[in-house]
Design an enzyme around this catalytic site. Structure first.
Site, PDB file in Angstrom:
ATOM      1  CB  CYS A  77      -0.926   0.002   1.216  1.00 36.74           C
ATOM      2  SG  CYS A  77      -2.022   1.448   1.282  1.00 36.74           S
ATOM      3  CB  CYS A  80      -1.053   2.425   4.787  1.00 37.83           C
ATOM      4  SG  CYS A  80      -2.800   2.866   4.747  1.00 37.83           S
ATOM      5  CG  HIS A 104     -16.932   2.364   3.892  1.00 34.49           C
ATOM      6  ND1 HIS A 104     -16.092   2.651   4.950  1.00 34.49           N
ATOM      7  CD2 HIS A 104     -17.912   3.309   3.923  1.00 34.49           C
ATOM      8  CE1 HIS A 104     -16.533   3.722   5.585  1.00 34.49           C
ATOM      9  NE2 HIS A 104     -17.641   4.137   4.981  1.00 34.49           N
ATOM     10  CB  CYS A 105     -21.456  -1.059   5.717  1.00 29.50           C
ATOM     11  SG  CYS A 105     -23.248  -1.216   5.854  1.00 29.50           S
TER      12      CYS A 105
END
Length: 252
Positions: A77, A80, A104-105
């Protein structure tokens, strides 16, 4: 009294699971997956892609990382600055790498991953039962409205509104919950269902599939008495997972 008791129990479980889904933060990879200052400087100063891949492979060789990118390189990544553990993905909304990320909700405004996937499943299950219970208890009043026994105008509106909303949410939740039950039985995340994880031998959509029972234990734990309660009981730490190929090699 029995109706009220069931109503209160379902409501408490529903709120409990929803609360845990919202306020359980997604778990990020540990410090051992982050690049040291020396490795980071060596990686950023290197302009040749093949050498950068060698540097990442050298760092990942000390970690329990088995999944790869589509081109066969170590998953890294750039945002990050860390080696991604197996099943870990970067969430662009949360701006962090999430262990065993599912999606992602927007319903809970949180990233669903290793730390709260069990809570999310229970939230769907309790919501489904809650809607079914409301529809079942209101349906007899709908019959009275249909046969003309219900004369109060406000009562008619309340009955129709409750039944319509309960049935609508029940049907929607039934498909969503059924899909996630299928994912759990195959030990896949939503992301892995759309894009199979890549191992050193190539893509394998069943790479983490250990059988239905063990797949359930991965999410809900070994103690069945805790399966229906919104408490943390998932196996492992979210950084590494048993793989079908390794399990078959140990138990041919």
């Amino acid at each position: 009294v029995a109706y009220l008791t069931i109503f209160h129990v379902l409501f408490v479980l529903f709120v409990w699971a929803y609360w845990k889904s919202i306020f359980t933060p997604p778990v990020q990879p540990g410090k051992e997956y982050r690049m040291s200052y020396a490795d980071k400087e060596r990686y950023e100063n290197e302009e040749r892609p093949e050498v950068q891949r060698q540097i990442l492979a050298e760092i990942a060789g000390k970690l329990p990382v088995y999944t790869r990118t589509g081109s066969g390189g170590v998953r890294f990544c750039d945002t990050c600055q860390l080696i991604k553990p197996d099943r870990c993905h970067h969430c662009s909304v949360c701006a962090v790498c999430v262990l065993k990320m599912d999606h992602h909700c927007p319903w809970v405004n949180n990233c669903i991953g290793f730390s709260n996937y069990k809570f999310f499943l229970l939230f769907l299950a309790y919501s489904l039962l809650y809607c079914l219970y409301i529809a079942a208890t209101v349906f007899k009043y709908f019959i009275k409205y249909w046969t003309g026994e219900l004369t109060n105008g406000r009562s008619k509106f309340h009955v129709l509104f409750l039944l319509f909303v309960a049935v609508m949410f029940f049907v929607s939740l039934m498909f969503l919950f059924g899909y996630h039950c299928w994912l759990v039985s195959r030990n896949r995340s939503t992301l892995e269902a759309f894009s199979a994880p890549v191992f050193q031998n190539g893509p394998d959509k069943n790479g983490f599939n250990l059988g239905v029972v063990k797949n359930l234990q991965q999410v809900f734990g070994e103690e069945k008495k805790l399966w229906l309660l919104p408490v943390a009981s998932s196996q492992g730490d979210g950084h590494s997972f048993p793989m079908r190929i390794l399990c078959e090699a140990r138990n041919p």
